[in-house]
Design a protein around this motif. Structure first.
Motif, PDB file in Angstrom:
ATOM      1  N   LEU A  96       0.832  -1.208   0.000  1.00  0.00           N
ATOM      2  CA  LEU A  96       0.000   0.000   0.000  1.00  0.00           C
ATOM      3  C   LEU A  96       0.865   1.257   0.000  1.00  0.00           C
ATOM      4  O   LEU A  96       0.541   2.258  -0.651  1.00  0.00           O
ATOM      5  N   LYS A  97       1.956   1.206   0.734  1.00  0.00           N
ATOM      6  CA  LYS A  97       2.852   2.355   0.781  1.00  0.00           C
ATOM      7  C   LYS A  97       3.452   2.639  -0.591  1.00  0.00           C
ATOM      8  O   LYS A  97       3.631   3.800  -0.987  1.00  0.00           O
ATOM      9  N   SER A  98       3.735   1.587  -1.347  1.00  0.00           N
ATOM     10  CA  SER A  98       4.347   1.775  -2.665  1.00  0.00           C
ATOM     11  C   SER A  98       3.395   2.420  -3.665  1.00  0.00           C
ATOM     12  O   SER A  98       3.839   3.015  -4.656  1.00  0.00           O
ATOM     13  N   MET A  99       2.083   2.329  -3.428  1.00  0.00           N
ATOM     14  CA  MET A  99       1.125   2.947  -4.358  1.00  0.00           C
ATOM     15  C   MET A  99       1.123   4.462  -4.245  1.00  0.00           C
ATOM     16  O   MET A  99       0.938   5.175  -5.220  1.00  0.00           O
ATOM     17  N   ALA A 100       1.307   4.965  -3.021  1.00  0.00           N
ATOM     18  CA  ALA A 100       1.403   6.415  -2.786  1.00  0.00           C
ATOM     19  C   ALA A 100       0.184   7.157  -3.308  1.00  0.00           C
ATOM     20  O   ALA A 100       0.290   8.173  -4.012  1.00  0.00           O
ATOM     21  N   THR A 101      -1.011   6.661  -2.957  1.00  0.00           N
ATOM     22  CA  THR A 101      -2.252   7.362  -3.305  1.00  0.00           C
ATOM     23  C   THR A 101      -3.043   7.618  -2.024  1.00  0.00           C
ATOM     24  O   THR A 101      -2.830   6.967  -0.999  1.00  0.00           O
ATOM     25  N   ASN A 102      -3.986   8.567  -2.098  1.00  0.00           N
ATOM     26  CA  ASN A 102      -4.790   8.885  -0.924  1.00  0.00           C
ATOM     27  C   ASN A 102      -5.651   7.698  -0.501  1.00  0.00           C
ATOM     28  O   ASN A 102      -5.845   7.448   0.686  1.00  0.00           O
ATOM     29  N   GLU A 103      -6.195   6.973  -1.491  1.00  0.00           N
ATOM     30  CA  GLU A 103      -7.022   5.813  -1.169  1.00  0.00           C
ATOM     31  C   GLU A 103      -6.203   4.729  -0.477  1.00  0.00           C
ATOM     32  O   GLU A 103      -6.664   4.074   0.464  1.00  0.00           O
ATOM     33  N   ALA A 104      -4.966   4.542  -0.951  1.00  0.00           N
ATOM     34  CA  ALA A 104      -4.092   3.541  -0.333  1.00  0.00           C
ATOM     35  C   ALA A 104      -3.736   3.929   1.092  1.00  0.00           C
ATOM     36  O   ALA A 104      -3.682   3.077   1.993  1.00  0.00           O
ATOM     37  N   GLU A 105      -3.497   5.229   1.319  1.00  0.00           N
ATOM     38  CA  GLU A 105      -3.180   5.681   2.675  1.00  0.00           C
ATOM     39  C   GLU A 105      -4.364   5.479   3.613  1.00  0.00           C
ATOM     40  O   GLU A 105      -4.199   5.088   4.773  1.00  0.00           O
ATOM     41  N   ALA A 106      -5.583   5.725   3.103  1.00  0.00           N
ATOM     42  CA  ALA A 106      -6.776   5.508   3.922  1.00  0.00           C
ATOM     43  C   ALA A 106      -6.932   4.023   4.249  1.00  0.00           C
ATOM     44  O   ALA A 106      -7.332   3.646   5.364  1.00  0.00           O
TER      45      ALA A 106
END
Length: 265
Positions: A96-106
């Motif tokens: 998830l960290k590698s995606m670096a998107t707001n949805e991934a952070e949520a």
């Protein structure tokens, strides 16, 4: 239940209980009765009882070893499932960290909550042979949250596919853990062991040689007591001194917080 009460004791206390109780009924009690009432056991009866004692001793030890292998295998398997589940949570966090998107952070916020709920809510529920409704509900919400993760590049698409695979693995490992922790030594094996030990003790009562009763019988009983102590200790997957803990998951909790700046207070 007697077995549940045993799991409240330490391994040393269980060993002393089995060893002391066995010596009391197999050695001390028959000697006291024989001396007090001046009983003489016929030679033929003593010889037959000795043969029966040897057979029963072998059967008891064999059944103890068989049962011990079974509970140890189940114990190790459950420990392995917990470790693999912790690895899956950690890997999902990295993906998830590698995606670096707001949805991934949520989604990572939910993942941190998920891991904490396993430790704080589900583990106490498992001790009662139940599962946590909070973890199940959050798992369903996380499934919906995965669909909200949008991808804009090919690398994000690949990362999303990896996240979906890891999430499915994490859920499968949880289901396997919940099914595996309920495994205990079947009741019929406990009944068989109890019957064999009772017959073994009774057959030892008819041995007329005092030295044999004190030396050979005592050694046999103490050896079986050690096997029974190991059996009870390992049969308690979530009870006793050797119970399985969520330590592998606890160990990755700081990693989840440190990796996610939005979770740092």
């Amino acid at each position: 239940m007697f077995l549940n009460w045993l799991h409240t004791l330490s391994d040393l206390e269980i060993g002393f209980l089995f060893g002391g109780g066995g010596l009391l009924f197999a050695v001390v009690l028959p000697l006291v009765i024989r001396i007090r009432y001046k009983l003489n056991v016929p030679d033929e009866l003593s010889t037959g009882a000795l043969d029966a004692y040897k057979i029963l001793c072998g059967l008891t030890i064999a059944l103890c070893v068989f049962s011990l292998v079974r509970v140890q295998s189940s114990h190790l398997n459950t420990e392995d499932l917990v470790a693999r589940e912790a690895q899956a949570i950690s890997k999902l966090n990295r993906d998830l960290k590698s995606m670096a998107t707001n949805e991934a952070e949520a989604f990572r916020d939910d993942l941190n909550t998920y891991a904490n709920l396993i430790v704080q809510d589900e583990w106490p529920a498992m001790a009662k042979r139940e599962r946590s409704d909070k973890v199940s509900e959050l798992s369903s919400e996380m499934t919906q949250g995965l669909r909200a993760i949008k991808v804009n590049t090919y690398s994000q698409q690949v990362a999303r596919a990896e996240i979906l695979a890891t999430f499915k693995q994490m859920v499968d490992l949880r289901d396997a853990r919940l099914a595996d922790f309920k495994k205990n030594l079947p009741g019929y094996l406990w009944v068989a062991l109890s019957c064999l030990i009772a017959m073994l003790i009774i057959s030892g009562w008819f041995e007329k040689r005092t030295f044999f009763t004190v030396a050979f019988t005592s050694g046999t009983i103490l050896g079986i007591a050690v096997l029974l102590t190991l059996l009870v200790a390992l049969d308690g997957v979530l009870a006793g001194e050797n119970k399985i803990t969520p330590q592998p998951i606890i160990d990755i909790l700081p990693q989840l917080i440190a990796d996610n700046p939005s979770l740092i207070k």
